[in-house]
Scaffold this active site. Structure first.
Site, PDB file in Angstrom:
ATOM      1  N   HIS A 179       6.331   9.506   1.448  1.00  0.00           N
ATOM      2  CA  HIS A 179       4.886   9.691   1.640  1.00  0.00           C
ATOM      3  C   HIS A 179       4.698  10.725   2.743  1.00  0.00           C
ATOM      4  O   HIS A 179       4.621  10.396   3.923  1.00  0.00           O
ATOM      5  CB  HIS A 179       4.220   8.363   2.007  1.00  0.00           C
ATOM      6  CG  HIS A 179       2.727   8.398   1.904  1.00  0.00           C
ATOM      7  ND1 HIS A 179       2.009   7.556   1.078  1.00  0.00           N
ATOM      8  CD2 HIS A 179       1.793   9.181   2.515  1.00  0.00           C
ATOM      9  CE1 HIS A 179       0.711   7.819   1.179  1.00  0.00           C
ATOM     10  NE2 HIS A 179       0.564   8.801   2.068  1.00  0.00           N
TER      11      HIS A 179
ATOM     12  N   HIS B 283       2.629  14.346   3.501  1.00  0.00           N
ATOM     13  CA  HIS B 283       1.615  15.333   3.125  1.00  0.00           C
ATOM     14  C   HIS B 283       1.948  16.700   3.714  1.00  0.00           C
ATOM     15  O   HIS B 283       2.074  16.838   4.938  1.00  0.00           O
ATOM     16  CB  HIS B 283       0.242  14.899   3.622  1.00  0.00           C
ATOM     17  CG  HIS B 283      -0.327  13.719   2.888  1.00  0.00           C
ATOM     18  ND1 HIS B 283      -1.098  13.853   1.759  1.00  0.00           N
ATOM     19  CD2 HIS B 283      -0.235  12.386   3.125  1.00  0.00           C
ATOM     20  CE1 HIS B 283      -1.475  12.654   1.333  1.00  0.00           C
ATOM     21  NE2 HIS B 283      -0.949  11.738   2.141  1.00  0.00           N
TER      22      HIS B 283
ATOM     23  N   ASP C 182       0.026  19.392   3.900  1.00  0.00           N
ATOM     24  CA  ASP C 182      -1.057  19.945   4.717  1.00  0.00           C
ATOM     25  C   ASP C 182      -1.315  19.135   5.979  1.00  0.00           C
ATOM     26  O   ASP C 182      -2.122  19.552   6.818  1.00  0.00           O
ATOM     27  CB  ASP C 182      -2.350  20.077   3.898  1.00  0.00           C
ATOM     28  CG  ASP C 182      -2.683  18.833   3.096  1.00  0.00           C
ATOM     29  OD1 ASP C 182      -1.861  17.908   3.060  1.00  0.00           O
ATOM     30  OD2 ASP C 182      -3.772  18.794   2.492  1.00  0.00           O
TER      31      ASP C 182
ATOM     32  N   GLY D 150      -7.901  10.215  -0.958  1.00  0.00           N
ATOM     33  CA  GLY D 150      -9.300  10.325  -0.594  1.00  0.00           C
ATOM     34  C   GLY D 150      -9.941   8.969  -0.381  1.00  0.00           C
ATOM     35  O   GLY D 150      -9.299   7.927  -0.433  1.00  0.00           O
TER      36      GLY D 150
ATOM     37  N   HIS E 297      -2.826   5.958  -3.288  1.00  0.00           N
ATOM     38  CA  HIS E 297      -3.300   5.496  -1.990  1.00  0.00           C
ATOM     39  C   HIS E 297      -4.177   4.269  -2.255  1.00  0.00           C
ATOM     40  O   HIS E 297      -5.252   4.388  -2.851  1.00  0.00           O
ATOM     41  CB  HIS E 297      -4.148   6.572  -1.314  1.00  0.00           C
ATOM     42  CG  HIS E 297      -3.368   7.627  -0.608  1.00  0.00           C
ATOM     43  ND1 HIS E 297      -2.654   8.595  -1.282  1.00  0.00           N
ATOM     44  CD2 HIS E 297      -3.189   7.874   0.717  1.00  0.00           C
ATOM     45  CE1 HIS E 297      -2.074   9.403  -0.395  1.00  0.00           C
ATOM     46  NE2 HIS E 297      -2.380   8.981   0.824  1.00  0.00           N
TER      47      HIS E 297
ATOM     48  N   GLU F  95      -5.549   1.160   1.879  1.00  0.00           N
ATOM     49  CA  GLU F  95      -5.514   1.842   3.174  1.00  0.00           C
ATOM     50  C   GLU F  95      -6.794   1.542   3.949  1.00  0.00           C
ATOM     51  O   GLU F  95      -6.760   1.287   5.144  1.00  0.00           O
ATOM     52  CB  GLU F  95      -5.366   3.352   2.976  1.00  0.00           C
ATOM     53  CG  GLU F  95      -5.280   4.142   4.274  1.00  0.00           C
ATOM     54  CD  GLU F  95      -5.130   5.636   4.066  1.00  0.00           C
ATOM     55  OE1 GLU F  95      -4.773   6.324   5.036  1.00  0.00           O
ATOM     56  OE2 GLU F  95      -5.367   6.129   2.950  1.00  0.00           O
TER      57      GLU F  95
ATOM     58  N   ASP G  55       3.628   9.935   6.559  1.00  0.00           N
ATOM     59  CA  ASP G  55       2.267  10.302   6.175  1.00  0.00           C
ATOM     60  C   ASP G  55       2.009  11.760   6.569  1.00  0.00           C
ATOM     61  O   ASP G  55       2.037  12.648   5.726  1.00  0.00           O
ATOM     62  CB  ASP G  55       1.234   9.358   6.785  1.00  0.00           C
ATOM     63  CG  ASP G  55      -0.092   9.381   6.028  1.00  0.00           C
ATOM     64  OD1 ASP G  55      -0.160  10.018   4.960  1.00  0.00           O
ATOM     65  OD2 ASP G  55      -1.060   8.755   6.489  1.00  0.00           O
TER      66      ASP G  55
END
Length: 409
Positions: free
Chosen positions: A18, A20, A22, A216, A243, A246, A340
């Protein structure tokens, strides 16, 4: 409770499932990229950005997500995407992470005015990861020292929601073209386009696009709205994570599994927080959470655990020991430690393992199980036989490292 040194944690082979893109840039790279593209930033130094944007702690999820407007802006460039992907692989290799699954939302980075369509974005990211893979796998570390080779997969994120203006050039244009459609129709159409394009590039060009994710805001945008999107992925052998749990209750996790065929769950933070359940049909939230946890444990549906990120987006947690990770361990669930966002959370995978090992009772055998889940529950870019061989190689190396540090005779 066994004490695991930082050196041992860094030396053992690890997988981050997991991660990301960006949310994991180097800060000095972000500054250089912003200067090249003339992207305004709140500060022009590493220290300034750390003070104003990428903080040690955040007041809420909104503040945590603020930095993505800057990272996404500088990544709307093919060369920058390749560089960011390459550096991310290098940063992981520097701390013993030899398998990563890099995820991002390609549609957030697309900009047709710069020639950045979906295919260009995907090829640029893959080029950086492939460059790092080839360099490392031909290095002395692998050829002479017998370390496991570096492998990677790419997970594409569909967005649960996006604003009608200012979210990204792609989404701005899509809303403009489809202005007579309901917003949710546009959002779902974008997600379907993403999964179809992902399968096409995987099949036609062999890009290691291994999975689909849904990212999102959870509240108001349940996974069930994307059932058709996930059904397309399921029918085309694209693996699935979501996701879920969360920022919403356990019913979000169940929905991801039941409606979207989720093979793994991203975060699952709320799984053991029955007070977050909002579905009025669930009359006994505590029993519901326990049954769901038992079901997931039995099916070995792995949870991608991101401790630091969860602490930062749930500032009410006063002590790491309050994190539901402890309940996940008690219920014998398949858990994989993940980062993350290395930049936004100012962390590394070694930091996340140390946080877990220093604050929870994890015997050595359980630690090895957790490491193994990273290699056994991943979405490996090859067939099952190849995946098993790679996992075996990584776990044999884990035993070598463990022996060096006195955990195995």
């Amino acid at each position: 409770m066994p004490r695991y040194s930082t050196d041992f944690i860094r030396a053992m082979p690890k997988a981050d499932l997991h991660l990301h893109l960006d949310g994991s840039l180097r800060l000095d790279t972000l500054l250089a990229m912003a200067k090249t593209l003339k992207v305004p930033l709140p500060a022009d130094t590493v220290e300034g950005l750390q003070a104003q944007v990428f903080k040690p702690a955040y007041q809420n999820l909104g503040e945590y997500l603020r930095g993505f407007q800057y990272t996404c802006a500088v990544l709307r460039d093919a060369n920058h995407l390749t560089q960011a992907a390459y550096e991310l692989a290098q940063d992981n290799l520097a701390e013993g992470v030899n398998y990563i699954e890099v995820r991002f939302a390609p549609q957030l980075l697309m900009d047709l005015s710069r020639g950045l369509d979906f295919d260009t974005v995907m090829r640029a990211v893959n080029a950086g990861l492939q460059q790092a893979e080839q360099a490392y796998n031909n290095s002395a570390a692998v050829l002479e020292q017998g370390k496991p080779p570096f492998r990677y997969g790419i997970i594409n994120c569909a967005m649960r929601m996006f604003a009608a203006k200012g979210f990204s050039p792609y989404y701005d244009q899509l809303f403009q073209l489809m202005r007579d459609f309901e917003p949710m129709q546009v959002i779902k159409l974008a997600a379907m386009e993403l999964v179809r394009a992902s399968v096409r590039l995987r099949d036609d060009e062999g890009l290691p696009i291994v999975g689909l994710d849904l990212a999102g805001q959870e509240s108001g945008y349940p996974a069930s709205k994307f059932k058709e999107v996930y059904e397309f992925a399921h029918q085309h052998f694209l693996l699935k994570t979501v996701h879920a749990g969360e920022a919403y209750g356990a019913e979000s996790v169940f929905e991801a599994i039941a409606e979207c065929h989720a093979d793994r769950i991203g975060h699952g933070y709320s799984l053991f927080l029955p007070e977050r359940i909002q579905d009025p049909a669930i009359v006994d939230p505590v029993a519901y959470s326990q049954r769901l946890a038992s079901f997931m444990a039995d099916k070995r549906i792995a949870i991608e655990v991101c401790l630091t990120s969860n602490l930062q987006t749930n500032p009410a947690i006063a002590d790491i020991r309050q994190h539901p990770f402890g309940e996940m361990l008690k219920n014998r669930m398949a858990t994989v430690i993940c980062t993350d966002n290395r930049l936004v959370s100012n962390t590394t995978l070694s930091d996340e393992y140390k946080l877990a090992l220093d604050h929870f009772d994890i015997p050595f055998k359980r630690l090895k199980d957790m490491v193994a889940y990273g290699f056994k529950k991943n979405f490996f870019p090859g067939n099952y036989v190849e995946k098993r061989q790679y996992a075996k190689q990584c776990l044999q190396y884990f035993d070598r490292v463990a022996q060096q540090y006195g955990f195995i005779d």
